[in-house]
Design a protein around this motif. Structure first.
Motif, short mmCIF file in Angstrom:
data_model
loop_
_atom_site.label_atom_id
_atom_site.label_comp_id
_atom_site.label_asym_id
_atom_site.label_seq_id
_atom_site.Cartn_x
_atom_site.Cartn_y
_atom_site.Cartn_z
N ARG A 81 -16.07 -10.23 -10.08
CA ARG A 81 -15.23 -11.41 -10.12
C ARG A 81 -13.79 -11.01 -10.39
N ALA A 82 -13.65 -10.12 -11.34
CA ALA A 82 -12.32 -9.62 -11.63
C ALA A 82 -11.76 -8.91 -10.41
N ALA A 83 -12.63 -8.16 -9.73
CA ALA A 83 -12.19 -7.40 -8.56
C ALA A 83 -11.69 -8.33 -7.46
N ALA A 84 -12.40 -9.45 -7.29
CA ALA A 84 -12.01 -10.39 -6.25
C ALA A 84 -10.61 -10.93 -6.54
N ALA A 85 -10.33 -11.18 -7.82
CA ALA A 85 -9.03 -11.72 -8.17
C ALA A 85 -7.93 -10.67 -7.99
N GLU A 86 -8.29 -9.41 -8.26
CA GLU A 86 -7.30 -8.34 -8.11
C GLU A 86 -6.81 -8.20 -6.69
N ASN A 87 -7.70 -8.57 -5.75
CA ASN A 87 -7.37 -8.39 -4.34
C ASN A 87 -6.14 -9.16 -3.91
N THR A 88 -5.83 -10.25 -4.63
CA THR A 88 -4.72 -11.07 -4.18
C THR A 88 -3.49 -10.80 -5.02
N SER A 89 -2.37 -10.75 -4.36
CA SER A 89 -1.13 -10.58 -5.10
C SER A 89 -0.04 -11.30 -4.32
N ASP A 90 1.14 -11.35 -4.89
CA ASP A 90 2.23 -12.05 -4.23
C ASP A 90 2.73 -11.30 -3.00
N ASP A 91 2.30 -10.07 -2.85
CA ASP A 91 2.72 -9.32 -1.66
C ASP A 91 1.80 -9.55 -0.47
N ASP A 92 0.76 -10.35 -0.67
CA ASP A 92 -0.10 -10.71 0.45
C ASP A 92 0.73 -11.41 1.51
N TYR A 93 0.30 -11.23 2.74
CA TYR A 93 0.97 -11.97 3.79
C TYR A 93 0.52 -13.42 3.79
N GLY A 94 1.40 -14.24 4.29
CA GLY A 94 1.08 -15.66 4.45
C GLY A 94 1.82 -16.18 5.65
N GLN B 234 -9.08 -9.66 2.61
CA GLN B 234 -8.48 -8.34 2.73
C GLN B 234 -7.24 -8.25 1.86
N GLU B 235 -6.81 -7.02 1.59
CA GLU B 235 -5.67 -6.85 0.70
C GLU B 235 -4.38 -7.41 1.28
N ASN B 236 -4.30 -7.49 2.62
CA ASN B 236 -3.07 -8.04 3.18
C ASN B 236 -3.09 -9.57 3.29
N PHE C 168 -6.31 -14.33 11.19
CA PHE C 168 -4.93 -14.05 10.80
C PHE C 168 -4.42 -12.85 11.61
N CYS C 169 -5.02 -12.64 12.78
CA CYS C 169 -4.72 -11.48 13.62
C CYS C 169 -4.65 -10.22 12.76
N PHE C 170 -5.75 -9.99 12.05
CA PHE C 170 -5.81 -8.95 11.02
C PHE C 170 -5.26 -7.61 11.52
N GLU C 171 -5.65 -7.23 12.74
CA GLU C 171 -5.22 -5.92 13.22
C GLU C 171 -3.73 -5.89 13.48
N ASN C 172 -3.20 -6.98 14.03
CA ASN C 172 -1.75 -7.04 14.28
C ASN C 172 -0.95 -6.94 12.99
N ILE C 173 -1.34 -7.75 12.00
CA ILE C 173 -0.52 -7.79 10.78
C ILE C 173 -0.73 -6.55 9.91
N SER C 174 -1.78 -5.77 10.23
CA SER C 174 -1.96 -4.52 9.48
C SER C 174 -0.95 -3.47 9.92
N LYS C 175 -0.38 -3.68 11.13
CA LYS C 175 0.63 -2.73 11.62
C LYS C 175 2.00 -3.11 11.08
N GLN C 176 2.86 -2.12 10.97
CA GLN C 176 4.23 -2.35 10.52
C GLN C 176 4.92 -3.33 11.47
N GLY C 177 5.45 -4.43 10.92
CA GLY C 177 6.19 -5.38 11.75
C GLY C 177 5.33 -6.26 12.62
N GLY C 178 4.03 -6.17 12.49
CA GLY C 178 3.15 -6.97 13.35
C GLY C 178 3.10 -8.42 12.91
#
Lengths: 389, 307
Positions: free
Chosen positions: B24-37, B131-133, B175-185
């Protein structure tokens, strides 16, 4: 204790008209199941994007598990609390539970989209998921039930099949572990089933959505255990022309007055505390379903059982127990289907002919194999009824 | 082989069985303000359906039944389904333009990519994952098709391939996971939007932009960012000039959806204390009430002698 006969196979002709009807219903279900595996769930069911769960989850799985509770409640009474008076009903209740859970698994196998992947939760654990916990408990409990049934099979075939006899003797020493484990596992997943819908607070109608839903599921499963035993014993002894077992069943229902009363009290208190009685008379489908479940399925049969006259009458005892059984069944259908109102749904769900046929076929399967088991294995203790002149 | 602290925890976790407290703690750790939105400005959207087209193309979805230029689709309310991860719906608000015509508002619907996704919490095998992003992704190789994610989702997003007999998938915006995983995607929809109604970035940046926009035009915008607090926060955020509930964005609790079930599960199954205690109590009861059962001489054997 010697007032009861030992469990023995039933000497009755097997292929009765009733059994033929069961076979036909199973055959029809088989056709629809074949269609489901040929054309997908859409070919047979009325499931839709807004309503991903239907009759198979509501009845085959949720109700099936609840009504198999007689297995662990009678085991607890007779084997743990040592009330040997009830020994005679433990085997039929165990058989019902074993068949019930077997067909719960069959129902799930048909319902899940990737039936061939049904083993995956055993490998990919996800302990946040209530469904994962329920699935693990059901898998383990199913095995425990089969183990608990080995003595009955060994009694009949232990001489012929050597390994069965050996297994039985080994198990004899440790059977108590399985008996207790069966009760623990049952408590875990009966309540777990109640937690399932708590993941949808905005979709489940407030009449049913309560944080104590797992407790209510556990209490109702425990309460329905003995009425279910009365219900099925009455049907079995009547259709097999055996002596009724009123002297055992009657005291069982005194316990039921307490257990059902406890469920009723907790449920009504919960409604009072959350103030959901305001939904009771709004005339919606949900309010009517809730009132039916509570009045016809809990309150009326509970009041009936308060009267010693009802408990002593075979007919009225059967009627009141049948009402409790149907009440718990309706509760499960209500929680999983009737209460479910997703925000963007444009249509409501009603089961298709195919879904109903498969459910009817699976229930027929349980009765059919119950009939097979009591015919060939020592399950029922009731003696054949004296032929009246 | 060296056992690191981390792998030791993993082993212990496996041994602990159902009692994975840490998760449970791990699931919460996954999200941060640096996540994409992604910030969707309903006031800017013109209902051109270019995002639907791009989504279909990027995700190689089956061809749509009608052209993406067909605007008659707006005549009825649509939901994302197994063939479309996003749809744009039109609502008429009470606002009118200079000529007295009702002003349409267009809203794009897709997975909100919750910070605490109910679908992922519900998923029996962990096929759905935050995912972390920021993307909530689906792994069909783990899925068994139980559809509990569809029950769990408060936005009614995951769709199912009910017509596939053997390998149906849960379908939803990636969320076009593969695209946004790339720099500038960028996700396909945000990349194509011609009016900048969709802004892609980190969630914390987007919240700043959103609050700036609504505070700069307080008379026009509803003073709320939908998704900032709903169900514990979502990666997709909406601002609008029309009340959100009129756009199908209904009020939702601020508490994350899986809160109750995870609390129940983890308090009962922490170190398996509840099942073990119950087992102990029942064993004690059996020892007291029915000791023959424990010594391997079930009462039925006695019965046999009596009979």
């Amino acid at each position: 204790m010697s007032e009861h006969a030992r469990p023995a196979p039933i000497a009755a002709p097997f292929w009765t008209p009733g059994v033929l009807v069961l076979t036909a219903l199973m055959g029809i279900a088989a056709i629809f199941i074949a269609a489901r595996f040929a054309g997908g769930l859409a070919a047979v069911t009325n499931l839709k994007q807004s309503h991903p769960w239907g009759l198979w989850i509501g009845i085959d799985v949720a109700t099936g598990v609840a009504l198999a509770a007689g297995g662990f409640t009678t085991a607890a009474l007779a084997h743990i609390f040592g009330r040997h008076h009830y020994e005679a009903v433990t085997r039929p209740a165990l058989l019902t539970a074993m068949l019930g859970y077997t067909f719960v698994s069959v129902g799930l196998f048909v319902d899940i989209g990737r039936s061939w992947a049904i083993w995956k939760p055993l490998v990919f654990w996800q302990p946040n998921s209530v469904l994962f916990e329920v699935a693990m408990c059901v898998v383990i409990y199913l095995h425990v039930l089969y183990i608990e049934f080995i003595p009955a099979a060994a009694e009949r075939f232990g001489e012929k099949i050597k390994i069965l006899g050996t297994l039985n003797r080994v198990l004899d020493k440790v059977m108590w572990v399985f008996i207790i484990a069966g009760v623990v596992l049952s408590c875990m997943h009966q309540s777990g089933l109640g937690s399932l819908m708590l993941i949808a607070p905005t979709k489940v109608h407030p009449l049913w959505y309560t944080p104590i839903l797992p407790l209510l599921f556990l209490l109702s499963a425990i309460a329905v255990g003995y009425p279910m035993v009365v219900f099925e014993t009455a049907i079995a002894t009547t259709s097999l022309n055996l002596e009724d077992e009123m002297q055992i069943l009657n005291p069982l229902t005194r316990v039921t007055v307490f257990l059902l009363g406890l469920y009723m009290a907790v449920k009504i208190t919960d409604m009072a505390v959350r103030g959901t009685y305001s939904y009771l008379f709004d005339g919606s489908v949900q309010s009517r379903a809730f009132l039916t479940e509570m009045i016809a399925g809990v309150i009326v049969p509970w009041v009936m059982l308060l009267f010693p006259g009802v408990r002593r009458s075979r007919r009225w005892l059967f009627i009141s127990c049948a009402m409790i059984v149907l009440g718990v069944a309706l509760n499960r259908i209500n929680v999983f289907l009737v209460s479910y109102s997703p925000p963007h749904a444009t249509q409501s769900y009603f089961p298709s002919i195919g879904e109903i046929a498969v459910t009817a076929g699976l229930i027929s399967g349980i009765i059919f194999f119950y009939r097979v088991a009591v015919t060939f294995l020592p399950v029922l203790s009731a003696r054949p009824r004296e032929v009246k002149p | 082989m060296q056992i690191t602290r981390r792998s030791l925890f993993k082993i212990m976790g496996a041994a602990g069985g159902l009692s994975a407290i840490g998760s449970r703690a791990a699931a919460a750790e996954n999200t941060s303000d640096d996540d994409y939105g992604c910030l969707a400005d309903v006031g800017r959207c013109i209902g051109c359906r270019k995002c639907e087209m791009a989504c279909s193309k990027v995700n190689a979805l089956p061809p749509a039944q009608t052209s993406f230029e067909d605007m008659t689709v707006f005549d009825r309310n649509r939901r994302p389904d197994e063939a479309a991860f996003t749809v744009v719906n039109r609502y008429f608000s009470s606002r009118a333009d200079e000529r007295g015509q009702p002003v349409p508002a267009y809203i794009k619907v897709q997975c909100m990519h919750c910070l605490h996704p109910a679908c992922a919490s519900a998923c029996i095998t962990g096929a759905l994952k935050k995912q972390e992003n920021g993307a909530v992704t689906y792994n069909p190789s783990r899925c068994i098709g139980c559809r509990y994610c569809m029950i769990a989702c408060p936005f009614q997003i995951p769709a199912y391939e009910f017509s596939d007999p053997l390998t149906p998938r849960v379908r939803k915006c990636t969320f076009c996971f593969e695209n946004i995983s790339k720099q500038g995607g960028l996700p396909g929809c945000a990349a194509i939007c011609p009016v900048e109604a969709l802004t892609f970035g980190t969630r914390s940046e987007l919240l700043k932009i959103a609050h700036q926009r609504i505070s700069e035009a307080p008379l026009e915008y509803v003073q709320k960012v939908y998704g900032e607090h709903e169900v514990g926060g979502t990666s997709w955020l909406y601002i609008s000039k029309v009340p959100f509930e009129k756009l199908g964005l209904y009020p939702l609790p601020e508490k994350e959806i899986p809160h109750l079930t995870e609390t129940i599960q983890h308090s009962i199954f922490a170190y398996m204390w509840a099942p073990i205690t119950l087992f102990g109590i029942l064993a004690g009861a059996m020892r007291f009430f029915n000791p023959q059962q424990m010594s391997g001489k079930p009462s039925q054997i006695q019965t046999e002698k009596e009979v």
